[in-house]
Design an enzyme around this catalytic site. Structure first.
Site, PDB file in Angstrom:
ATOM      1  N   SER A 143      21.799  16.809  76.658  1.00 54.26           N
ATOM      2  CA  SER A 143      20.882  17.764  77.294  1.00 54.26           C
ATOM      3  C   SER A 143      20.741  17.444  78.775  1.00 54.26           C
ATOM      4  O   SER A 143      20.925  16.286  79.192  1.00 54.26           O
ATOM      5  CB  SER A 143      19.512  17.654  76.628  1.00 54.26           C
ATOM      6  OG  SER A 143      18.551  18.393  77.344  1.00 54.26           O
ATOM      7  N   TYR A 156      11.551  12.800  74.561  1.00 63.55           N
ATOM      8  CA  TYR A 156      12.838  13.489  74.433  1.00 63.55           C
ATOM      9  C   TYR A 156      13.800  13.005  75.518  1.00 63.55           C
ATOM     10  O   TYR A 156      14.984  12.770  75.250  1.00 63.55           O
ATOM     11  CB  TYR A 156      12.608  14.999  74.524  1.00 63.55           C
ATOM     12  CG  TYR A 156      13.849  15.832  74.298  1.00 63.55           C
ATOM     13  CD1 TYR A 156      14.540  15.779  73.085  1.00 63.55           C
ATOM     14  CD2 TYR A 156      14.322  16.693  75.286  1.00 63.55           C
ATOM     15  CE1 TYR A 156      15.676  16.547  72.874  1.00 63.55           C
ATOM     16  CE2 TYR A 156      15.454  17.478  75.085  1.00 63.55           C
ATOM     17  CZ  TYR A 156      16.134  17.396  73.870  1.00 63.55           C
ATOM     18  OH  TYR A 156      17.258  18.167  73.673  1.00 63.55           O
TER      19      TYR A 156
END
Ligand code: 8X3
Length: 260
Positions: A143, A156
Protein backbone atom coordinates in the site's frame (compact mmCIF):
# COMPACT_ATOMS: atom_id res chain seq x y z
CA UNK A 1 6.28 -24.94 -15.35
CA UNK A 2 3.63 -27.33 -14.09
CA UNK A 3 2.21 -30.20 -16.11
CA UNK A 4 -1.46 -30.67 -15.39
CA UNK A 5 -4.27 -32.35 -17.26
CA UNK A 6 -7.26 -30.15 -17.92
CA UNK A 7 -10.01 -29.40 -20.40
CA UNK A 8 -12.98 -31.40 -21.60
CA UNK A 9 -10.85 -33.53 -23.92
CA UNK A 10 -8.46 -34.49 -21.16
CA UNK A 11 -5.60 -33.16 -23.29
CA UNK A 12 -2.39 -32.44 -21.43
CA UNK A 13 -1.74 -28.71 -21.24
CA UNK A 14 0.97 -26.84 -19.47
CA UNK A 15 -0.52 -24.33 -17.09
CA UNK A 16 1.17 -22.32 -14.40
CA UNK A 17 -0.50 -22.53 -11.02
CA UNK A 18 -1.31 -19.22 -9.33
CA UNK A 19 -2.48 -19.00 -5.72
CA UNK A 20 -4.43 -15.89 -4.73
CA UNK A 21 -5.24 -15.14 -1.08
CA UNK A 22 -8.10 -12.93 0.04
CA UNK A 23 -9.80 -13.85 -3.22
CA UNK A 24 -13.45 -13.65 -2.17
CA UNK A 25 -13.76 -9.97 -3.10
CA UNK A 26 -11.97 -6.84 -4.26
CA UNK A 27 -8.40 -6.98 -5.56
CA UNK A 28 -8.05 -10.71 -4.85
CA UNK A 29 -11.20 -11.63 -6.75
CA UNK A 30 -10.31 -9.37 -9.68
CA UNK A 31 -6.80 -10.81 -9.78
CA UNK A 32 -8.09 -14.38 -9.77
CA UNK A 33 -10.34 -13.54 -12.74
CA UNK A 34 -7.51 -11.86 -14.66
CA UNK A 35 -5.07 -14.69 -14.05
CA UNK A 36 -7.65 -17.29 -15.09
CA UNK A 37 -8.25 -15.28 -18.30
CA UNK A 38 -4.51 -15.38 -18.90
CA UNK A 39 -4.54 -19.18 -18.70
CA UNK A 40 -3.29 -19.76 -15.18
CA UNK A 41 -4.62 -22.64 -13.13
CA UNK A 42 -5.89 -20.43 -10.31
CA UNK A 43 -6.28 -21.61 -6.72
CA UNK A 44 -8.28 -19.18 -4.62
CA UNK A 45 -8.31 -18.94 -0.86
CA UNK A 46 -10.31 -16.82 1.60
CA UNK A 47 -12.49 -17.23 4.65
CA UNK A 48 -15.85 -16.79 2.90
CA UNK A 49 -16.29 -20.25 1.38
CA UNK A 50 -19.55 -19.63 -0.50
CA UNK A 51 -18.22 -16.65 -2.43
CA UNK A 52 -15.02 -18.54 -3.12
CA UNK A 53 -16.81 -21.59 -4.43
CA UNK A 54 -18.92 -19.43 -6.79
CA UNK A 55 -15.81 -17.62 -8.05
CA UNK A 56 -13.85 -20.84 -8.59
CA UNK A 57 -16.74 -22.35 -10.54
CA UNK A 58 -17.04 -19.25 -12.67
CA UNK A 59 -13.35 -19.03 -13.57
CA UNK A 60 -12.71 -22.78 -13.75
CA UNK A 61 -10.30 -22.61 -10.84
CA UNK A 62 -9.81 -24.47 -7.60
CA UNK A 63 -10.74 -23.22 -4.15
CA UNK A 64 -10.24 -24.05 -0.53
CA UNK A 65 -11.14 -22.14 2.65
CA UNK A 66 -8.19 -20.17 3.94
CA UNK A 67 -7.58 -18.02 6.97
CA UNK A 68 -4.03 -16.69 6.69
CA UNK A 69 -4.07 -15.79 10.39
CA UNK A 70 -4.39 -19.47 11.30
CA UNK A 71 -1.27 -21.60 10.73
CA UNK A 72 -3.32 -24.83 10.62
CA UNK A 73 -5.61 -23.38 7.96
CA UNK A 74 -2.60 -22.29 5.89
CA UNK A 75 -1.17 -25.81 6.20
CA UNK A 76 -4.44 -27.44 5.10
CA UNK A 77 -4.81 -25.06 2.17
CA UNK A 78 -1.26 -25.51 0.94
CA UNK A 79 -1.23 -29.29 1.38
CA UNK A 80 -3.76 -29.66 -1.46
CA UNK A 81 -2.08 -27.42 -4.03
CA UNK A 82 0.50 -29.78 -5.47
CA UNK A 83 2.42 -27.19 -7.46
CA UNK A 84 2.72 -23.42 -7.47
CA UNK A 85 4.39 -20.88 -9.77
CA UNK A 86 2.78 -17.66 -8.55
CA UNK A 87 1.69 -16.63 -5.08
CA UNK A 88 -0.32 -13.43 -4.77
CA UNK A 89 -0.30 -12.37 -1.12
CA UNK A 90 -3.38 -10.19 -1.21
CA UNK A 91 -5.17 -11.03 2.06
CA UNK A 92 -4.92 -8.06 4.39
CA UNK A 93 -6.70 -5.01 5.60
CA UNK A 94 -6.95 -2.09 7.97
CA UNK A 95 -8.98 -2.06 11.16
CA UNK A 96 -9.77 1.36 12.56
CA UNK A 97 -8.34 4.81 12.04
CA UNK A 98 -7.69 5.76 15.65
CA UNK A 99 -4.97 8.06 16.82
CA UNK A 100 -2.25 6.40 18.87
CA UNK A 101 -3.64 7.81 22.12
CA UNK A 102 -6.81 5.77 21.47
CA UNK A 103 -5.22 2.79 19.74
CA UNK A 104 -6.93 -0.54 20.19
CA UNK A 105 -4.23 -3.15 20.79
CA UNK A 106 -6.42 -5.94 19.45
CA UNK A 107 -6.87 -4.11 16.15
CA UNK A 108 -3.14 -3.58 15.88
CA UNK A 109 -2.53 -7.26 16.57
CA UNK A 110 -5.12 -8.27 13.98
CA UNK A 111 -3.56 -5.99 11.35
CA UNK A 112 -0.11 -7.38 12.02
CA UNK A 113 -1.44 -10.92 11.93
CA UNK A 114 -3.28 -10.73 8.62
CA UNK A 115 -0.96 -8.41 6.71
CA UNK A 116 2.48 -9.38 7.95
CA UNK A 117 2.31 -12.82 9.50
CA UNK A 118 -0.27 -13.97 6.94
CA UNK A 119 2.17 -13.07 4.17
CA UNK A 120 4.97 -14.84 6.03
CA UNK A 121 2.91 -18.00 6.61
CA UNK A 122 1.84 -18.35 2.98
CA UNK A 123 5.23 -17.49 1.51
CA UNK A 124 7.18 -19.75 3.84
CA UNK A 125 4.83 -22.66 3.21
CA UNK A 126 4.83 -22.28 -0.60
CA UNK A 127 8.48 -21.36 -1.18
CA UNK A 128 9.57 -24.97 -1.86
CA UNK A 129 6.87 -25.29 -4.55
CA UNK A 130 7.70 -21.88 -6.01
CA UNK A 131 11.36 -22.84 -6.29
CA UNK A 132 10.55 -26.25 -7.70
CA UNK A 133 8.47 -24.64 -10.46
CA UNK A 134 11.68 -23.23 -11.93
CA UNK A 135 10.02 -19.82 -12.37
CA UNK A 136 8.34 -18.86 -9.12
CA UNK A 137 6.94 -15.46 -8.28
CA UNK A 138 5.82 -13.96 -4.98
CA UNK A 139 3.64 -10.90 -5.48
CA UNK A 140 2.61 -9.05 -2.34
CA UNK A 141 -0.08 -6.39 -2.29
CA UNK A 142 1.20 -3.58 -0.09
CA UNK A 143 0.00 0.00 0.00
CA UNK A 144 0.96 3.64 -0.31
CA UNK A 145 0.48 3.40 3.48
CA UNK A 146 3.77 1.48 3.52
CA UNK A 147 5.59 4.62 2.36
CA UNK A 148 3.68 7.49 3.92
CA UNK A 149 2.38 7.51 7.47
CA UNK A 150 -0.82 9.42 8.12
CA UNK A 151 -2.74 10.51 11.19
CA UNK A 152 -4.75 7.59 12.55
CA UNK A 153 -2.88 5.16 10.32
CA UNK A 154 -0.10 4.04 12.64
CA UNK A 155 -1.24 0.43 13.07
CA UNK A 156 -1.87 -0.08 9.36
CA UNK A 157 1.20 1.97 8.39
CA UNK A 158 3.36 -0.20 10.64
CA UNK A 159 1.98 -3.38 9.07
CA UNK A 160 2.44 -2.12 5.52
CA UNK A 161 5.95 -0.81 6.22
CA UNK A 162 6.72 -4.26 7.60
CA UNK A 163 5.33 -5.96 4.52
CA UNK A 164 7.61 -3.86 2.36
CA UNK A 165 10.59 -4.85 4.48
CA UNK A 166 9.51 -8.47 4.11
CA UNK A 167 9.53 -8.27 0.29
CA UNK A 168 12.88 -6.56 0.22
CA UNK A 169 14.54 -9.10 2.49
CA UNK A 170 12.94 -11.98 0.62
CA UNK A 171 14.33 -10.60 -2.65
CA UNK A 172 17.82 -10.53 -1.13
CA UNK A 173 17.52 -14.01 0.30
CA UNK A 174 16.27 -15.44 -2.99
CA UNK A 175 18.91 -13.82 -5.15
CA UNK A 176 20.25 -16.56 -7.41
CA UNK A 177 17.13 -18.69 -6.96
CA UNK A 178 14.44 -18.98 -9.64
CA UNK A 179 11.86 -16.95 -7.70
CA UNK A 180 10.92 -13.34 -8.38
CA UNK A 181 9.63 -11.03 -5.66
CA UNK A 182 7.38 -8.10 -6.52
CA UNK A 183 5.29 -5.67 -4.55
CA UNK A 184 2.25 -3.83 -5.82
CA UNK A 185 1.49 -0.80 -3.69
CA UNK A 186 -1.84 0.85 -4.48
CA UNK A 187 -3.35 4.01 -3.12
CA UNK A 188 -7.11 4.47 -2.83
CA UNK A 189 -9.01 1.54 -4.31
CA UNK A 190 -12.79 1.32 -3.99
CA UNK A 191 -13.37 -2.12 -2.49
CA UNK A 192 -14.62 -3.39 0.87
CA UNK A 193 -11.37 -2.03 2.35
CA UNK A 194 -12.80 1.16 3.87
CA UNK A 195 -16.05 -0.45 4.97
CA UNK A 196 -14.01 -3.00 6.92
CA UNK A 197 -11.70 -0.30 8.29
CA UNK A 198 -14.70 1.68 9.56
CA UNK A 199 -16.41 -1.39 11.02
CA UNK A 200 -19.21 -1.45 8.45
CA UNK A 201 -19.93 2.29 8.43
CA UNK A 202 -21.01 2.61 4.79
CA UNK A 203 -21.40 6.40 4.87
CA UNK A 204 -17.95 6.99 6.27
CA UNK A 205 -16.43 4.62 3.73
CA UNK A 206 -18.25 6.32 0.84
CA UNK A 207 -17.18 9.79 2.00
CA UNK A 208 -13.56 8.82 1.47
CA UNK A 209 -14.05 8.70 -2.28
CA UNK A 210 -16.27 11.81 -2.52
CA UNK A 211 -15.44 13.99 -5.52
CA UNK A 212 -12.54 11.84 -6.73
CA UNK A 213 -12.16 8.77 -8.91
CA UNK A 214 -10.37 6.00 -7.00
CA UNK A 215 -8.73 2.95 -8.55
CA UNK A 216 -10.90 -0.09 -9.05
CA UNK A 217 -9.95 -3.62 -8.04
CA UNK A 218 -9.56 -4.38 -11.76
CA UNK A 219 -7.00 -1.60 -12.13
CA UNK A 220 -4.79 -3.25 -9.52
CA UNK A 221 -5.43 -6.72 -10.96
CA UNK A 222 -4.18 -5.39 -14.32
CA UNK A 223 -0.92 -4.37 -12.65
CA UNK A 224 -0.52 -7.80 -11.06
CA UNK A 225 -1.25 -9.45 -14.41
CA UNK A 226 1.43 -7.29 -16.04
CA UNK A 227 4.01 -8.15 -13.38
CA UNK A 228 3.48 -11.92 -13.57
CA UNK A 229 3.49 -12.06 -17.36
CA UNK A 230 6.96 -10.52 -17.87
CA UNK A 231 9.64 -12.93 -19.09
CA UNK A 232 11.25 -14.98 -16.30
CA UNK A 233 14.43 -12.87 -16.20
CA UNK A 234 12.47 -9.63 -15.59
CA UNK A 235 11.50 -8.77 -12.04
CA UNK A 236 9.25 -5.79 -11.48
CA UNK A 237 10.52 -4.90 -8.03
CA UNK A 238 7.92 -2.38 -6.93
CA UNK A 239 4.88 -0.85 -8.56
CA UNK A 240 3.24 2.07 -6.80
CA UNK A 241 -0.12 2.75 -8.39
CA UNK A 242 -2.34 5.69 -7.51
CA UNK A 243 -5.46 7.22 -9.02
CA UNK A 244 -4.81 10.35 -11.09
CA UNK A 245 -6.70 12.23 -8.36
CA UNK A 246 -4.21 11.13 -5.69
CA UNK A 247 -0.52 11.99 -5.37
CA UNK A 248 0.28 10.85 -1.85
CA UNK A 249 -1.35 8.96 1.01
CA UNK A 250 -3.36 12.02 2.01
CA UNK A 251 -3.04 14.35 -0.99
CA UNK A 252 -6.22 13.97 -3.00
CA UNK A 253 -7.87 16.22 -5.54
CA UNK A 254 -11.65 16.42 -5.05
CA UNK A 255 -14.17 18.00 -7.36
CA UNK A 256 -17.18 19.78 -5.90
CA UNK A 257 -20.11 17.40 -5.61
CA UNK A 258 -23.80 18.03 -5.03
CA UNK A 259 -24.43 19.07 -1.47
CA UNK A 260 -20.77 19.76 -0.71
C1 8X3 B 1 -5.02 1.45 1.26
C2 8X3 B 1 -4.44 2.78 1.01
O1 8X3 B 1 -3.98 5.10 1.86
O2 8X3 B 1 -6.19 4.16 2.31
O3 8X3 B 1 -4.03 0.48 1.38
O4 8X3 B 1 -4.26 3.43 3.54
S1 8X3 B 1 -4.74 3.88 2.26
Amino acid sequence: MTEITSGATGATKTKRVAVVTGASSGIGEATARRLADLGFDVVVGARRAERLRALAEEIGGRWSPLDVTDAASVDRFCADIGACSVLVNNAGGAFGLDRIEAADEEEWRAMYDVNVLGTLRMTKRLLPLLEASGDGHVVTVGSIAGYEPYTGGAGYNAAKFAERAFSRVLRMELLGHPVRVSEIDPGMVETEFSRVRFHGDEQRAKALYRGMTPLSAQDVADCIAFVVTRPAHVNIDTLVVLARDQCGATTVHRRATEGS
